[in-house]
Design a protein around this motif. Structure first.
Motif, PDB file in Angstrom:
ATOM      1  N   GLY A 105      -6.848  -6.519 -18.142  1.00 53.75           N
ATOM      2  CA  GLY A 105      -7.716  -7.595 -18.597  1.00 53.75           C
ATOM      3  C   GLY A 105      -8.371  -7.378 -19.941  1.00 53.75           C
ATOM      4  O   GLY A 105      -9.168  -8.208 -20.388  1.00 53.75           O
ATOM      5  N   TYR A 106      -8.086  -6.272 -20.616  1.00 48.92           N
ATOM      6  CA  TYR A 106      -8.643  -6.028 -21.942  1.00 48.92           C
ATOM      7  C   TYR A 106      -7.836  -6.808 -22.972  1.00 48.92           C
ATOM      8  O   TYR A 106      -6.641  -7.052 -22.781  1.00 48.92           O
ATOM      9  N   ARG A 107      -8.472  -7.184 -24.081  1.00 51.95           N
ATOM     10  CA  ARG A 107      -7.817  -7.897 -25.169  1.00 51.95           C
ATOM     11  C   ARG A 107      -8.232  -7.258 -26.488  1.00 51.95           C
ATOM     12  O   ARG A 107      -9.317  -6.683 -26.605  1.00 51.95           O
TER      13      ARG A 107
ATOM     14  N   ILE B 236     -19.957  -7.749 -23.411  1.00 56.56           N
ATOM     15  CA  ILE B 236     -18.621  -7.141 -23.402  1.00 56.56           C
ATOM     16  C   ILE B 236     -18.720  -5.643 -23.649  1.00 56.56           C
ATOM     17  O   ILE B 236     -19.732  -5.150 -24.147  1.00 56.56           O
TER      18      ILE B 236
ATOM     19  N   GLU C  35      -4.167  -4.255 -21.603  1.00 54.40           N
ATOM     20  CA  GLU C  35      -4.066  -5.699 -21.377  1.00 54.40           C
ATOM     21  C   GLU C  35      -3.764  -6.012 -19.914  1.00 54.40           C
ATOM     22  O   GLU C  35      -4.230  -7.018 -19.382  1.00 54.40           O
TER      23      GLU C  35
ATOM     24  N   ARG D  76     -13.580  -6.317 -23.141  1.00 57.03           N
ATOM     25  CA  ARG D  76     -13.493  -6.980 -21.841  1.00 57.03           C
ATOM     26  C   ARG D  76     -14.912  -7.318 -21.395  1.00 57.03           C
ATOM     27  O   ARG D  76     -15.853  -6.566 -21.663  1.00 57.03           O
TER      28      ARG D  76
END
Length: 120
Positions: A99-101, A82, A96, A30
């Motif tokens: 906002g994490y991917r 990041i 997720e 993120r």
């Protein structure tokens, strides 16, 4: 006979749990939220880790990095900085939601799409 089946079933169940816990990790990323020309802007990696742990997501490792993308150099614009955190794959939907991917989304077959860096 029944006792042997219970022991066999219990052993199989515990083994399955161990496999799921050991082999099911994923690295997520993120943005730090840092802004160009603003010293000490953005979140620290410790804050990112605490954010996940506050919702019950255990973090097994945490690091800093930068995306392999170009951004316009202008004060007030975002950076490519990041945070990289390793979590259990089953916790990915919770991460997720914040906002994490998955890091796998950054790269291609030729390059990972990010580089690790020293945390500041």
């Amino acid at each position: 006979m029944l006792r042997a089946l219970i022991i066999l079933f219990s052993t199989a169940l515990l083994t399955a749990c161990g496999v799921a816990a050991d082999g099911g990790e994923v690295q997520v990323y993120r943005s730090t939220g840092a802004v160009q020309c603003e010293a000490n802007s953005g979140r620290t990696v410790e804050q990112a880790q605490a954010q996940l742990e506050d919702i019950g997501v255990a973090v097994s490792s945490a690091a800093c990095g930068s995306q392999d993308i170009m951004v316009m150099t202008v004060c007030g614009a975002g950076t490519t900085d990041i945070h990289l955190l390793t979590i259990a794959r089953v916790d990915l939907p919770q991460a997720e939601a914040l906002g994490y991917r998955a890091v796998a989304e950054l790269g291609s077959k030729k390059a990972p799409g990010f580089q690790t860096a020293t945390c500041q």
